[in-house]
Design an enzyme around this catalytic site. Structure first.
Site, PDB file in Angstrom:
ATOM      1  N   ASN A 152      -6.396  -2.582   1.994  1.00  7.24           N
ATOM      2  CA  ASN A 152      -6.413  -4.034   2.126  1.00  7.24           C
ATOM      3  C   ASN A 152      -7.852  -4.517   2.220  1.00  7.24           C
ATOM      4  OD1 ASN A 152      -3.643  -4.354   2.146  1.00  7.24           O
ATOM      5  ND2 ASN A 152      -3.472  -4.430   4.379  1.00  7.24           N
TER       6      ASN A 152
ATOM      7  N   ARG B 139       0.823  -1.211   0.000  1.00  8.02           N
ATOM      8  CA  ARG B 139       0.000   0.000   0.000  1.00  8.02           C
ATOM      9  C   ARG B 139       0.862   1.268   0.000  1.00  8.02           C
ATOM     10  NH1 ARG B 139      -3.752  -0.838   5.024  1.00  8.02           N
ATOM     11  NH2 ARG B 139      -1.793  -1.714   5.750  1.00  8.02           N
TER      12      ARG B 139
END
Length: 772
Positions: A38, A20
């Site tokens: 996520n 990320r």
């Protein structure tokens, strides 16, 4: 210029690897707006909006700058309606699972983190838990998915101001949104205590632990996936004392060296071996021992190899750096046959009397993960035990499963599996499920993976070994009874060969030839198999060749004392009385607790047919190990065969000794007779050992070549089973196959032994049900 909105759904190893933060930086560099988050199936969702030029730049940078540990298995790009999102954000994780993704394994410490630990001017100097987005524990500290700090053991350690600043800095590539980071101010701490729990007052517990070890003490060390037992490897008295305390008379101990340079003083390293040792997986690697290695002969008695790993965490590195040798015994912290300890309570109960001190810390080990073990066979890296670094990354199949599957594996060296779509997730190495505690570990981790991957067991297919007395099968039967799920039983050697075919992403329905060689497996006829040539289309198989079945007088006792098997074969050749006389002459009676009287009992059992028969490669190798005086007692699984390989490695191939084939069977009795006659003539024993292994491999290859006439894949032979890692046998099989332009295929991603059985079980069960 046109504008567009894209949504990307990505699965693979994309959580716990700095994914990320990487996406965030790429978004800023390319100027797109949107978000990344996520999802609950361990996958990642990305939404990006911008001009087509910005989106192309984003996708280009995305491909170029992927984090080193990340692995993309599936990428779906969907064109969405423009929403005019402003800025780019990392959103909180969602429990929503749109597609399943990999749970990240544990990674060895990276060079950057280790450099910080060794830099006196760095704030993480000598910090034993340093990690970043690219290294450190993952699976071992995860309670659940997705991989966020609050779902790991690091939730007990809120970030300090300094770590929070790094966590929020998008240009701090290694620590921006890295969930496992910490420092001496906010992270776990380490201390030294006696086995009774009394804290040792010292300014530097790691340095003090090293001093105790250097003085001959034995210390339990809490690592990443469990406790190790650390002791000097260079002192005979210390090694013998550890063997006495651990009740482990001959099984080799693993060694941990400071780094690959330190390891090179112990074993011979080539470029590939060094690469494996220094890889993020950092397994124990079995390598040729240097003749001048400063290691006690009692570390690996009777072997010419040492199992070596290098320090894969800052804690281990700091400990080893303070020792005099820069290498130590670093063996699993367990009682024989029991799971490795992961808690201090287990250490105090189970390891009392074995260790003197405990180097402890306060980060919870959530999931037990043993060290992985690997070796080179016929020039290929093969796994013996699949744990830290490899598990629980999944294995892709070449077909889709008609239903979800839960596989219970074998009995020894067990690993189970869950499977869905075209993916198989093997548990980490579990152990021997003939022990109740280990069986409960299998059930615990199967339940954990079932929950993480949202598998409805009642609608799934359960798969177990055909052996009626395996505890793993009984556990599967209990699950089937409780849930109403369908249970399929798969023959052991069929599963072995299927595991190699499946890991190469081959499709079912094509007849292929396989060789399965191991110690024991329940045959379709109720006898003990273990030296088999089969033809399989995955859904079914045909046994087309095998080693000659030999008597095992006393059953399990013959596997413990292989001289009994040798005496049984002698009895076939010359009768009871002469066989006993020969056993005395050869010294075989020295390998039996009751000497000549036990030899006579074994001979009578064999002569009367009052002994189970086995076509096992492991058992015939055991018999030759006893005949040649290499090993008379099996102190651990496979010991006689393993020592025979080491003993014969420097031998030469003898032309006058061969393994005849009668019909579809390798005549091991005649081979035994030839070796016996050569032995009586004074032929070099090491050459006899080498020749036995080579000829057995050569004969099985010959049977496999004949079977190719009835197969549709005529280019490959697939080999697995615990004995498939024997380098001499594998090279013999490969040499004979290559003469006919046929390739030998060995497992790469799963162990050749029983740790790979669950993959084969999944492939067979799915093929029986019909795949797509």
């Amino acid at each position: 210029m046109g504008r567009a909105s894209l949504r990307l759904l990505i699965s693979g190893i994309v959580q716990g690897v700095g994914f990320r933060p990487f996406v965030y930086r790429v978004a800023l560099l390319s100027g797109v707006a949107g978000y990344v988050r996520n999802l609950g199936g361990s996958e990642v969702e990305i939404r990006v909006e911008g001009s087509w030029g910005q989106l192309r730049a984003f996708l280009r940078l995305f491909a170029e700058k992927l984090p080193p540990p990340a692995r993309i298995e599936d990428l779906e790009i969907i064109v969405e309606r423009w929403e005019g999102i402003r800025g780019f954000r990392i959103l909180p994780s969602s429990r929503e699972a749109r597609r399943r993704s990999m749970i990240p394994p544990d990674f060895a410490v990276c060079r950057d983190c280790l450099s910080e630990v060794l830099n006196p001017h760095d704030r993480r100097y000598r910090y034993p838990f340093n990690s970043c987005a690219y290294c450190g524990p993952r699976f071992s500290m995860m309670y659940t998915v997705p991989y966020d700090r609050e779902n790991t053991a690091m939730r007990d350690f809120p970030l300090c101001t300094g770590c929070e600043r790094e966590y929020r800095d998008p240009w701090n590539e290694r620590r921006f949104h890295a969930q496992g980071i910490s420092c001496p101010k906010c992270g776990p701490r380490v201390w030294l205590e006696t086995i009774d729990g009394e804290v040792v007052e010292t300014r530097d517990p790691i340095r003090e632990a090293a001093r105790i070890i250097d003085e001959g003490g034995i210390v339990a060390v809490k690592g990443i996936g469990g406790f190790h037992i650390a002791a000097l490897a260079s002192d005979d008295d210390v090694v013998l004392e550890l063997r006495k305390r651990k009740k482990r008379p001959t099984k080799p101990f693993a060694l941990m060296a400071l780094d690959s340079d330190a390891a090179e003083k112990l074993v011979y390293l080539d470029r590939e071996a060094r690469r494996v040792l220094e890889s993020p997986e950092a397994p124990i690697l079995l390598l040729p021992r240097r003749e001048d290695a400063p290691v006690s002969k009692y570390v690996a008695p009777g072997l010419d190899t040492l199992g070596v790993m290098i320090a894969y965490s800052p804690l281990h590195y700091l400990l080893l750096s303070e020792t005099r040798d820069k290498f130590l015994i670093m063996t699993s912290g367990n009682v024989h046959g029991k799971p490795m300890c992961t808690s201090i309570e287990c250490v105090r109960e189970k390891l009392k009397g074995i260790v003197d001190y405990v180097l402890n810390h306060n980060r919870v080990i959530v999931n037990r993960v043993d060290d992985s073990v690997a070796r080179f066979t016929a020039g290929r890296l093969v796994l013996i035990r699949r744990g830290r670094g490899y598990a629980p990354t999944w294995i892709r199949l070449g077909f889709r499963l008609p239903r979800e599957v839960v596989a219970f594996g074998a009995e020894l060296q067990n690993a189970g599996a869950v499977a869905f779509e075209d993916k198989v997730v093997l548990t980490q190495y579990i152990g021997d499920t003939d022990d109740y505690d280990t069986l409960m570990e299998l059930e615990k981790y199967l339940k954990w993976f079932v929950e993480q991957y949202s598998i409805d067991v009642s609608k799934a297919v359960l798969v177990a070994d055909l052996h009626p007395r395996y505890n793993s099968r009984r556990l599967a039967e209990e699950w089937a009874s409780r849930t109403g799920a369908e249970l399929i039983l798969v023959q052991h050697h069929h599963a072995h060969v299927a595991s190699v075919i499946a890991e190469r992403r081959m499709k079912p329905g094509v007849r292929r030839v396989g060789i399965a060689i191991d110690g024991v497996g329940y045959g379709l006829d109720g006898s003990i198999w273990g030296g088999e040539v089969i033809v399989t289309d995955l859904a079914s198989f045909e046994r087309v060749g095998h080693l000659e079945p030999q008597p095992l007088p006393g059953g399990d006792r013959a596997t413990e004392y292989p001289a009994r098997i040798a005496i049984a074969i002698l009895t076939k050749l010359m009768g009871v009385d002469e066989a006993v006389e020969m056993a005395v002459k050869l010294g075989l009676v020295r390998g039996l607790p009751y000497g000549e009287s036990e030899a006579r009992v074994a001979a009578i059992q064999a002569a009367r047919g009052n002994a189970p028969l086995s076509s096992s490669m492991g058992r015939i190798l055991d018999a030759f190990a006893a005949l040649l005086g290499v090993c008379y007692h099996r102190g651990y699984e496979g010991e006689p065969a393993i020592r025979l390989e080491a003993y014969g490695r420097r031998g030469k191939l003898l032309d006058d000794v061969f393994a005849p084939i009668r019909g579809n069977m390798v005549d091991t009795t005649r081979l035994f007779k030839m070796v016996l006659e050569a032995l009586m003539e004074g032929v070099d024993r090491r050459s006899l050992a080498y020749t036995v292994m080579w000829r057995l491999g050569e004969a099985l290859a010959e049977l496999a070549l004949r079977a190719l006439n009835n197969a549709e894949d005529g280019e490959n032979v697939y080999m697995a089973g615990g004995a498939a890692v024997n380098d001499v046998i594998a090279r013999a099989v490969e040499a004979r196959l290559s003469e006919e332009g046929v390739k030998l295929v060995l497992p790469r991603k799963v162990p050749a032994g029983d740790g790979g059985i669950a993959l084969g079980q999944v492939a067979v069960a799915a093929s029986m049900l019909g795949t797509s």
